[in-house]
Write an enzyme that holds these catalytic residues in place. Structure first.
Site, mmCIF file in Angstrom:
data_model
loop_
_atom_site.group_PDB
_atom_site.id
_atom_site.type_symbol
_atom_site.label_atom_id
_atom_site.label_comp_id
_atom_site.label_asym_id
_atom_site.label_seq_id
_atom_site.Cartn_x
_atom_site.Cartn_y
_atom_site.Cartn_z
ATOM 1 N N LEU A 221 -4.271 -3.273 -18.202
ATOM 2 C CA LEU A 221 -3.385 -4.194 -17.505
ATOM 3 C C LEU A 221 -4.204 -5.390 -17.051
ATOM 4 C CD1 LEU A 221 -1.161 -1.927 -15.189
ATOM 5 C CD2 LEU A 221 -0.528 -2.981 -17.366
ATOM 6 N N ASP A 222 -3.632 -6.575 -17.131
ATOM 7 C CA ASP A 222 -4.297 -7.754 -16.602
ATOM 8 C C ASP A 222 -4.508 -7.596 -15.098
ATOM 9 O OD1 ASP A 222 -4.282 -8.951 -19.082
ATOM 10 O OD2 ASP A 222 -2.456 -10.100 -18.713
#
Length: 478
Positions: free
Chosen positions: A186-187
């Site tokens: 995930l960013d």
């Protein structure tokens, strides 16, 4: 430069709290850095303040073996071309003082690197703060921990972040022998479900499932305006136009990409945010119900970005997995994520925010890259896509930028604390499930996706059948 073991331990552990001004002043009379510094101070130098998890500055030594492309080149040339977070003047001085060393020795800037050399760089690290929100646990067994990752926290140590990362926070909470292995990415700004394997075999098994596309995932986003009804399929290709900035946009020569979207809810703005003259007639002000109905049914020209658009909560099913795919596709459709610091940034993309601009006629790649590169340095990053009073309110909030001050110990330029805009993106990894139905994990809706106070709306999401059917009906992306 010889340094005792006790001095090294003290240099790491004494930084577990904020450093007082008199201590900083006194530090100028001492040697600036212990060489080499411990790589793993324990316990981690966390402290909490103003709703943020902070890391007190600490000494840290990076070690890396000489890469093949470095062989036969001067040390200063390698640092100038590959390590650009400091000035070349800093690197020269560090090489002369021994902060940058080769095989543990001070060699100077003109040392010629060869195979087998160990290059070390000792620094005084200043990590940005992250949210103090804890890492939630959705499920745990002998093999895996399914977590609800907070927004604004990177998964791995990278760049300016080290201990303020998911893997290091979990290690600090569970002990130094715990070795978390993230199975999905995930960013930093994205929140939601992540899988943390406890051992290599579990990580390999889930990684294989994800690679074989036998795992479905769903995100939830809060976007500008009233998103269209029904399932919306966007299959625009995506191209990375700046690896350095991690910037992507829709381009015909990009990689194939497909996302299915479906609106979960639409929330019109309160009547107070509408034009003061709109809806006023001979009988006085329009009631709230009428104002809300007018906001929902009004039509606006394509690309309009006004404060009275309201927002939608949108379900997102990524069929492919391109970098920033959901953010880029939503931007292209004219409904970017409402607080996206990159793709809903008027200072970068202009009034239309890159809507339906696959050929770059509104903004060239070069213009976008130049504007974005200034954000967070000499300008406040504009994460709001509106005009009028909302923009005025935004600029009253804090946002991370260069403070103009430097560390008294190492002279590193210091940043201000990040504002809410730099700690949160209204994009959340909501659900992961096995395509064959063997397992499924769903997180609660984040606060920003729930109905506003005094408003009715959905508080949970149903099954994915409609999204999956729409993805299949769209055909192959090859």
């Amino acid at each position: 430069m010889a340094v005792s073991v006790s001095r090294l331990v003290a240099s790491a552990t004494s930084q577990h709290r904020p450093v007082a001004r008199d201590e900083l002043a006194e530090s100028n009379s001492r040697p600036p850095l212990p060489l080499p510094a411990p790589r793993e101070p324990w316990p981690r130098p966390y402290y909490f303040e103003d709703g943020l998890r902070r890391v007190s500055p600490y000494f840290y030594t990076y070690n890396t073996w000489c890469k093949e492309r470095w062989r036969g080149r001067e040390l200063v040339d390698v640092f100038e071309s590959e390590f650009r977070d400091r000035t070349i003047e800093y690197y020269r001085a560090a090489m002369e003082s021994g902060q940058v060393a080769v095989n543990g020795k001070t060699v100077g800037p003109h040392h010629i690197l060869k195979n087998g050399d160990l290059v070390s760089h000792t620094t005084h690290r200043h990590e940005p703060p992250v949210t103090a929100e804890p890492i939630g646990v959705i499920h745990e067994d002998h093999d895996m921990v399914v977590i609800n990752k907070p927004s604004g926290v990177p998964v791995h140590p990278a760049g300016r972040y080290n201990f303020n990362s998911v893997v290091e926070i979990m290690k600090a909470e569970r002990g130094p022998t715990f070795a978390p292995r993230p199975c999905n990415r995930l960013d930093r700004l994205t929140s939601g479900i992540m899988f943390i394997a406890k051992h290599a075999k579990a990580a390999e098994q889930l990684g294989a499932q994800i690679f074989q596309r036998s795992v479905r995932k769903e995100y939830i986003a809060r976007v500008i305006g009233r998103f269209p009804d029904g399932e919306v399929v966007c299959d625009q290709p995506i191209l990375q136009i700046s690896p350095k900035l991690g910037l992507n946009r829709v381009r015909a020569n990009g990689k194939a990409a497909r996302t299915v979207f479906k609106r979960l809810a639409y929330y019109p703005p309160p009547p107070s945010s509408l034009s003061s003259n709109a809806g006023r007639g001979a009988d006085g002000p329009t009631g709230q119900a009428e104002a809300a109905e007018r906001a929902e049914t009004s039509t606006k020209p394509s690309g309009s970005r006004k404060a009275d658009e309201g927002y939608s909560i949108v379900r997102c099913l990524p069929v492919t997995g391109r970098t920033h795919q959901l953010r880029v596709h939503l931007q292209f459709l004219g409904h970017p994520i409402q607080n996206d610091p990159i793709y809903a940034n008027q200072r970068v993309w202009g009034f239309d925010l890159g809507c339906d601009d696959a050929e770059g006629k509104q903004n060239s790649d070069e213009d976008v890259i130049t504007r974005l590169s200034r954000m967070g340095k000499d300008q406040v990053a504009d994460a709001v896509a509106y005009y009028d009073e909302i923009v005025d309110d935004y600029y009253k909030k804090k946002a991370e930028k260069m403070s103009g001050e430097v560390c008294a110990v190492c002279k590193t330029p210091l940043y201000t604390d990040p504002g809410e805009q730099e700690l949160s993106l209204w994009l959340h990894s909501l659900r992961y499930e096995d395509a064959e139905g063997a397992w499924s994990y769903v997180s609660p809706l984040p606060r920003w996706a729930l109905p506003p106070d005094g408003t009715s709306g959905p508080t949970q999401v149903g099954g994915m059948e409609d999204l999956v059917d729409a993805a299949g009906a769209a055909g192959s992306i090859e």
